[in-house]
Design a protein around this motif. Structure first.
Motif, short mmCIF file in Angstrom:
data_model
loop_
_atom_site.label_atom_id
_atom_site.label_comp_id
_atom_site.label_asym_id
_atom_site.label_seq_id
_atom_site.Cartn_x
_atom_site.Cartn_y
_atom_site.Cartn_z
N VAL A 177 -22.21 -39.28 -3.73
CA VAL A 177 -21.72 -37.92 -3.85
C VAL A 177 -22.79 -36.98 -4.38
N ALA A 227 -21.52 -34.85 -13.33
CA ALA A 227 -20.23 -35.03 -14.00
C ALA A 227 -19.12 -35.14 -12.98
N LEU A 228 -19.28 -34.41 -11.88
CA LEU A 228 -18.26 -34.45 -10.83
C LEU A 228 -18.29 -35.79 -10.10
N ASN A 251 -16.72 -39.12 -11.34
CA ASN A 251 -15.27 -39.26 -11.26
C ASN A 251 -14.76 -39.45 -9.84
N THR A 252 -15.62 -39.79 -8.90
CA THR A 252 -15.17 -40.03 -7.53
C THR A 252 -15.45 -41.48 -7.16
N ARG A 253 -14.84 -41.90 -6.03
CA ARG A 253 -15.27 -43.17 -5.47
C ARG A 253 -16.68 -42.95 -4.95
N ALA A 254 -17.43 -43.97 -4.68
CA ALA A 254 -18.76 -43.82 -4.09
C ALA A 254 -19.64 -42.86 -4.88
N GLU A 274 -12.00 -32.09 -17.57
CA GLU A 274 -10.65 -32.21 -18.12
C GLU A 274 -10.00 -33.49 -17.60
N GLU A 275 -8.97 -33.99 -18.22
CA GLU A 275 -8.07 -35.09 -17.91
C GLU A 275 -8.01 -36.10 -19.01
N VAL A 331 -14.38 -29.59 -14.73
CA VAL A 331 -14.83 -30.89 -14.21
C VAL A 331 -14.40 -32.01 -15.13
N PHE A 362 -22.88 -31.50 -11.02
CA PHE A 362 -22.52 -32.38 -9.92
C PHE A 362 -22.52 -33.84 -10.35
#
Lengths: 224, 47, 223
Positions: free
Chosen positions: A164, A153-154, A157-160, A223-224, A221, A151
């Motif tokens: 999260v 790592a997840l 990569n998000t806002r806020a 990749e990219e 989670v 979580f």
């Protein structure tokens, strides 16, 4: 298999070395964990018997909150200067990266626990510094960290980012907290290994499920 | 024991909840379809 | 057309279920009329689990295939799952007040439903924090998978403590004939509501996706 472990240990070692150089996070997380205990003292000033009943709960609140604080930072160093891309371009599987990150955070949490448990035992005069409770805590920390890392790592990569992690992490680790607290309380109340066997089984089951599944889906989670 | 009041409350909640849900989804669908049409028209105009 | 048929079927079934629940079925001996909540509480609970199961399955399917349609289904299903879970909690509380004397106890089933509710609320909050579409689907799928795994473990871990929640009695000592029939009709009615909503919501997701694509195109052409 050998390269897997080698890579995982290398990543864990890198994280630990990085942290040892600055000691920024570990010192603030430790301070935060002890402060949690202090706040607990003022929130529930109670007699010794009540304290013995709520001590395992206090420990796990301190672990969860300080865990969130440190897990939030687990992937931030990778985010800076595109370190994550460097890490991902290493010729190792994503599983090794997950394993390495887990190991690093596991050791980090062990340090926090190694400080918080004796401090709690001294400040509140309860016998939480006890081999069985330490064993339970170790077992529970495995699942705690393996959920936390995926979580973390997840969320990076998000806002806020900081918001999260706790809203995902806390509900998922509810079983760990229930079992760790219930079994520790049973030990403090004079229970034996037989009494807590069921709780330990659930913790082990949780550890196994929430280590293997994130290990399998971690690659989606990052990749990219 | 007669708890009709509670029973009535429970059913009202369920009904309002489900009806509201389906209603909002259907309204949203209409709004979306309209927007798609407008967007398509605009695209055609630009061509 | 599909929607209208489902809507009509759902409406008819709901009316039949209501008639069964309030008129046909005999009043339960110990609890009285309040027991009639059961005929909605149980179907809603089953459907909630079913919806999160669907989310779980389609989340895996999305990660494997990367087809946004699978995520649309997963998301729609989770959305109605949350509504169903809210209804479970509310009807359960309304039942508990006269029977147990309290609105809430930290019983195994209550707690696991509540935790499930929190997990899927987080699912939607986190999705809303991600602006990039592909990443939103991907992260949503990951939460859909991990969240579903946690639900049974919560239930088991509290099960160790004694529970006051009535045991599932449909399969062992048998429900009175009309009671069983009423329950099955209610389950079927809820099922129709579920599919109706998922189809609608799926269309909405697809339309929203199309709108986003059209807007992008429009922007490109106006440049």
């Amino acid at each position: 298999m050998k390269t897997f472990w080698k890579a995982a240990f290398a990543i864990a070692k890198k994280d630990i070395l990085l942290e040892l150089r600055s000691k920024e996070i570990i010192s603030s997380v430790l301070l935060f964990a002890v402060l949690t205990l202090v706040i607990f003292h003022f929130a529930f000033t109670a007699d010794h018997e009540t304290m013995t009943q709520i001590a395992p709960g206090m420990l796990w609140v301190a672990f969860s909150f300080s865990g969130i604080l440190s897990l939030n930072r687990a992937f931030i160093p990778e985010k800076e200067d595109n370190c994550m891309e460097g890490l991902l371009s290493c010729p190792v599987g994503r599983e090794a990266i997950y394993m390495g990150k887990c190991l690093g955070s596991f050791i980090f949490m062990l340090i926090v626990e190694a400080v918080v448990i004796p401090v709690c035992a001294m400040l509140f005069n309860v016998d939480v510094f006890n081999p069985m409770i330490i064993f339970i805590t170790l077992l529970a920390t495995i699942g705690f960290v393996s959920v936390g890392i995926i979580f973390s790592a997840l969320s990076v990569n998000t806002r806020a980012r900081e918001m999260v992690l706790p809203i995902l992490f806390l509900p998922i680790i509810v079983p760990i907290i229930i079992c760790a607290v219930s079994s520790s309380s049973a030990i403090l109340a004079g229970g034996t290994f037989e009494d807590i066997k069921q709780f330990l089984l659930i913790i082990v089951a949780f550890d196994v499920i929430f280590f293997t599944v994130p290990l399998m889906i971690f690659k989606y989670v990052v990749e990219e | 024991m007669d708890n009709l009041g509670y029973l009535f409350a429970a059913y009202t909640i369920i009904w309002i909840g489900l009806a509201y849900l389906v209603w909002t989804a259907m309204r949203k669908q209409k709004a979306n379809r309209k927007e798609i049409e407008i967007l398509k028209e605009k695209l055609d105009e630009q061509k | 057309m599909r929607t209208k048929i489902a809507l009509a079927l759902g409406g008819v079934l709901m009316v039949v279920a209501l008639v069964m629940v309030f008129i046909v079925v005999p009043t339960e001996a110990t609890m009285g009329n309040i027991q009639r909540i059961f005929y909605f509480h149980v179907p809603v609970a089953w459907n909630a689990f079913f919806s999160f199961g669907v989310t779980f399955g389609f989340s895996i399917a999305y990660l494997k295939t990367r087809n946004p349609k699978y995520d649309f289904i997963a998301e729609s299903s989770a959305r109605i799952g949350i509504v169903f879970t809210t209804l479970i909690l509310l009807t359960g509380m309304i039942w508990a007040k006269p029977i147990w004397g309290v609105w809430w106890t930290w019983d195994a089933r209550l707690t696991s439903s509540f935790v499930m509710w929190l997990v899927y609320i987080a699912y939607f909050i986190v999705r809303s924090f991600i602006t990039e579409e592909e990443r939103r689907y991907r992260f949503g799928s990951i939460i859909g998978i991990l969240g579903f795994l946690s639900v049974p473990i919560v239930a088991i871990s509290i099960q160790l403590a004694p529970t006051t929640h009535p045991k599932a009695m449909i399969f062992n000592d048998g429900l009175h004939g009309t009671m069983l029939a009423t329950l099955l009709i209610s389950i079927f009615a809820m099922f129709v509501v579920y599919f109706l909503f998922v189809f609608l919501q799926y269309d909405n997701c697809k339309d929203a996706y199309e709108i986003a694509q059209l807007k992008k195109k429009l922007l490109k052409e106006s440049e």
